[in-house]
Design an enzyme around this catalytic site. Structure first.
Site, PDB file in Angstrom:
ATOM      1  N   GLY A  14       2.003  20.780 -33.014  1.00 18.34           N
ATOM      2  CA  GLY A  14       2.920  20.005 -33.849  1.00 18.34           C
ATOM      3  C   GLY A  14       3.662  20.878 -34.844  1.00 18.34           C
ATOM      4  O   GLY A  14       3.608  20.630 -36.043  1.00 18.34           O
ATOM      5  N   THR A  16       7.135  22.019 -34.852  1.00 19.03           N
ATOM      6  CA  THR A  16       8.586  22.119 -34.855  1.00 19.03           C
ATOM      7  C   THR A  16       9.203  21.776 -36.209  1.00 19.03           C
ATOM      8  O   THR A  16      10.397  22.013 -36.426  1.00 19.03           O
ATOM      9  CB  THR A  16       9.209  21.206 -33.781  1.00 19.03           C
ATOM     10  OG1 THR A  16       8.773  19.865 -34.000  1.00 19.03           O
ATOM     11  CG2 THR A  16       8.802  21.665 -32.383  1.00 19.03           C
ATOM     12  N   GLY A  18       8.131  20.553 -40.690  1.00 16.93           N
ATOM     13  CA  GLY A  18       7.148  20.264 -41.722  1.00 16.93           C
ATOM     14  C   GLY A  18       6.097  21.338 -41.918  1.00 16.93           C
ATOM     15  O   GLY A  18       6.380  22.534 -41.808  1.00 16.93           O
ATOM     16  N   TYR A 152      -5.853   6.436 -41.309  1.00 18.97           N
ATOM     17  CA  TYR A 152      -5.467   7.843 -41.446  1.00 18.97           C
ATOM     18  C   TYR A 152      -6.569   8.632 -42.155  1.00 18.97           C
ATOM     19  O   TYR A 152      -6.979   9.701 -41.703  1.00 18.97           O
ATOM     20  CB  TYR A 152      -4.158   7.939 -42.215  1.00 18.97           C
ATOM     21  CG  TYR A 152      -3.741   9.347 -42.590  1.00 18.97           C
ATOM     22  CD1 TYR A 152      -3.174  10.200 -41.653  1.00 18.97           C
ATOM     23  CD2 TYR A 152      -3.913   9.818 -43.901  1.00 18.97           C
ATOM     24  CE1 TYR A 152      -2.785  11.482 -42.000  1.00 18.97           C
ATOM     25  CE2 TYR A 152      -3.523  11.088 -44.254  1.00 18.97           C
ATOM     26  CZ  TYR A 152      -2.959  11.916 -43.303  1.00 18.97           C
ATOM     27  OH  TYR A 152      -2.581  13.201 -43.657  1.00 18.97           O
TER      28      TYR A 152
END
Length: 262
Positions: A14, A16, A18, A152
């Site tokens: 993950g 790409t 941030g 979460y």
């Protein structure tokens, strides 16, 4: 400081945008080769282009690493990963009574099981070389579970448990396993979320941020969102040979949000 990452190959799931991209960029600038991962080839290509001036090489792998067949394909293409950063994750504010079983399962599959699976795939090669780094990007929400995102928070707590268990498993070797706990960080998703809410409430982003840390995260000591680069700096160090005595730890980059000295 030279982090001695030249000739190391890192996978950041993950990555790409941030925090993930910031981590990949920090590692590449230190000389590591990095595998950029995202769901689409276009996003991967765009991220790789941004790393063209880095010291380390950048490779790409497009695909959803929460899917077992995709993870297996990645491991087949890049079997000798030295540094695994399990950054892939999703978040979504949602009232507990509105979270269906499917969301609980989806959050677990993406945030927890993806990292478990990748760790299982790459750990044997690390053991053969007696060197490796496995890092889970958890959250301060793992300790201070937010009432608006209980599903979460559950996944972030689970990541800390997995990381500690793996650290125990590889005790006495050259492999370290840690989790990193960012606090509220202005990554792309959070930035978009903040901008949307600010507009809805007819406030500027700065006004919303100030109010957020007064009412929602009042224990923060820095009273602002951290930047992805601030999180990445911690990860780059933990990924390096210099951090050989740090393992089994839950390391905070939370701006003091967790109200505990321990």
């Amino acid at each position: 400081m030279d982090l001695q990452l030249t000739n190391k190959l890192a996978l950041v799931s993950g990555s790409t945008a941030g925090i993930g991209f910031a981590i990949a960029e920090a590692l590449a600038n230190e000389g590591a080769s990095v595998i950029i991962n995202g769901r689409t080839q276009a996003a991967v290509d765009t991220a790789i282009a941004k790393l063209k001036d880095a010291k380390g090489k950048a490779f790409g792998f497009a695909g959803d690493l929460s899917q077992a067949d995709v993870a297996n394909a990645l491991a087949k293409q890049f079997p000798q990963v030295d540094i695994l950063v399990n950054n892939l994750g999703i978040f979504e504010p949602k009232a507990f009574l509105d979270i269906p079983d499917e969301d609980w399962q989806r959050f677990f599959d993406v945030n927890v099981l993806s990292g478990v699976r990748l760790s299982r795939l790459f750990l044997p090669a690390m053991q053969a070389k007696n060197w490796g780094r496995i890092i889970f990007i958890s959250s301060e929400s793992a300790i201070q579970i937010p009432e608006e995102m209980i599903h979460y928070g559950m996944t972030k707590t689970a990541q800390i448990s997995v990381a500690r268990g793996l650290a125990e498993l590889v005790a006495g070797t050259g492999i370290t396993v840690n989790s990193v706990l960012p606090g509220p960080t202005k990554s792309r998703g959070v930035g978009d979320f903040v901008d949307t809410l600010a507009k809805t409430e007819n406030k500027t982003a700065a006004e919303f941020e100030k109010e957020f840390f007064e009412k929602v995260r009042p224990t923060s000591l820095i009273k602002r969102f951290a930047t992805p680069e601030e999180v990445a700096a911690m990860v780059a160090y933990i990924a390096s040979p210099l951090a050989s005595a740090t393992t089994g730890a839950a390391l905070r980059v939370d701006g003091g949000t967790i109200k505990s000295a321990f």
